[in-house]
Each structure stands twice: as C-alpha cells, then as structure tokens.
Enzyme design. Structure first.
Site, PDB file in Angstrom:
ATOM      1  CB  CYS A 257     -10.860  -2.552  -0.291  1.00  0.00           C
ATOM      2  SG  CYS A 257     -10.129  -2.078  -1.888  1.00  0.00           S
TER       3      CYS A 257
ATOM      4  CG  ASN B  61      -0.382  -0.077   2.534  1.00  0.00           C
ATOM      5  OD1 ASN B  61       0.556  -0.825   2.772  1.00  0.00           O
ATOM      6  ND2 ASN B  61      -0.933   0.690   3.470  1.00  0.00           N
TER       7      ASN B  61
ATOM      8  CB  CYS C 202      -5.170  -1.428  -2.396  1.00  0.00           C
ATOM      9  SG  CYS C 202      -6.587  -0.529  -1.733  1.00  0.00           S
TER      10      CYS C 202
ATOM     11  CD  GLU D 224      -1.377   5.173   4.802  1.00  0.00           C
ATOM     12  OE1 GLU D 224      -2.010   4.292   5.394  1.00  0.00           O
ATOM     13  OE2 GLU D 224      -0.778   6.088   5.403  1.00  0.00           O
TER      14      GLU D 224
ATOM     15  CD  GLU E 183      -5.282  -6.063  -1.574  1.00  0.00           C
ATOM     16  OE1 GLU E 183      -5.936  -6.562  -0.644  1.00  0.00           O
ATOM     17  OE2 GLU E 183      -4.920  -4.867  -1.582  1.00  0.00           O
TER      18      GLU E 183
END
Length: 130
Positions: free
Chosen positions: A83, A39, A50, A41, A52
């Site tokens: 998510c 991830n 994310c 940010e 993934e």
C-alpha cells in the site's frame, strides 16, 4: 531460508478474520538476516497492521535499519503491491534501487524497484533547510 519461503511461512500466521486476506512479507536487512511480518487486522478498521510494516518493525527492533530486498505474498490472482503507506515505510529503510517482489501463492510474480513503486518519494532531503 530464502525470502519466498519465509514470506509463505509467516503468511500462514496472519490474523485476518474480517477480510480473510492473509499477507506475508519478508525483507532482507543489510546484515543479511531475513525479517518477516504478516498482516494483523482489527475489528476497529482501519487499525490493523500491514505485513510489510510488521517486517520492518521486527528488523528495526533487531537493530538493523537498512533493507536490501523485500518480498510480499498473498492469495490473489494478481501480485499484490505494498500500500502507499508501506511503500513510504520501505523507502525509509531502502534505497531507490532496492527490489521489491510481489507474488501470488501460485507463482505469478512481479519485481519492481522502490523508485518504480514510489516515484518522487518523500525523503530526508525534503527535511533539509540549508
């Protein structure tokens, strides 16, 4: 390198200065290679990426468009599932029976198929007009 080791290693590279919640993901492409992501940010929430999604982007940039399994790891008391957006991204490149393992740093793991994670997934069949 197995998926778990790859996800643990890439998780350490996560950029999570705001949440301090580092996530690592490793996916195996149909070519047998492992692709990883963490991830990333951004101060302008929710503009981060994310883990993934990062792994999928690396897979596609490497020329592979099919995944055969995935693993997501985070430092949490319970396994963290992808998510909703990442579930759809995984479904774009994997079949309903692809196994997704969600695990914690201390080994609390759960494995589900893409179909279990995203029942009724939107797919190419929805785009057919014929």
């Amino acid at each position: 390198m197995p998926l778990l080791e790859a996800a643990i290693a890439v998780r350490e590279k996560a950029y999570a200065p705001y949440s301090n919640f580092k996530v690592g993901a490793a996916i195996r492409g149909a070519d047998g290679k492992i692709y990883t992501g963490c991830n990333v940010e951004n101060v302008a929430y929710p503009e981060g990426t994310c883990a993934e999604a990062g792994a999928i982007a690396l897979m596609v940039a490497s020329g592979e468009t099919r995944l055969t399994e995935a693993l997501v790891i985070a430092d949490s008391p319970l396994p963290v599932s992808p998510c909703g957006g990442c579930r759809q991204k995984l479904a774009e490149f994997g079949t309903a029976d692809v196994k997704i393992t969600m695990t914690t740093l201390d080994g609390n793991a759960r494995t589900m198929t893409l179909a279990e994670l995203l029942p009724g997934a939107f797919g190419q069949g929805h785009m057919d007009k014929g």
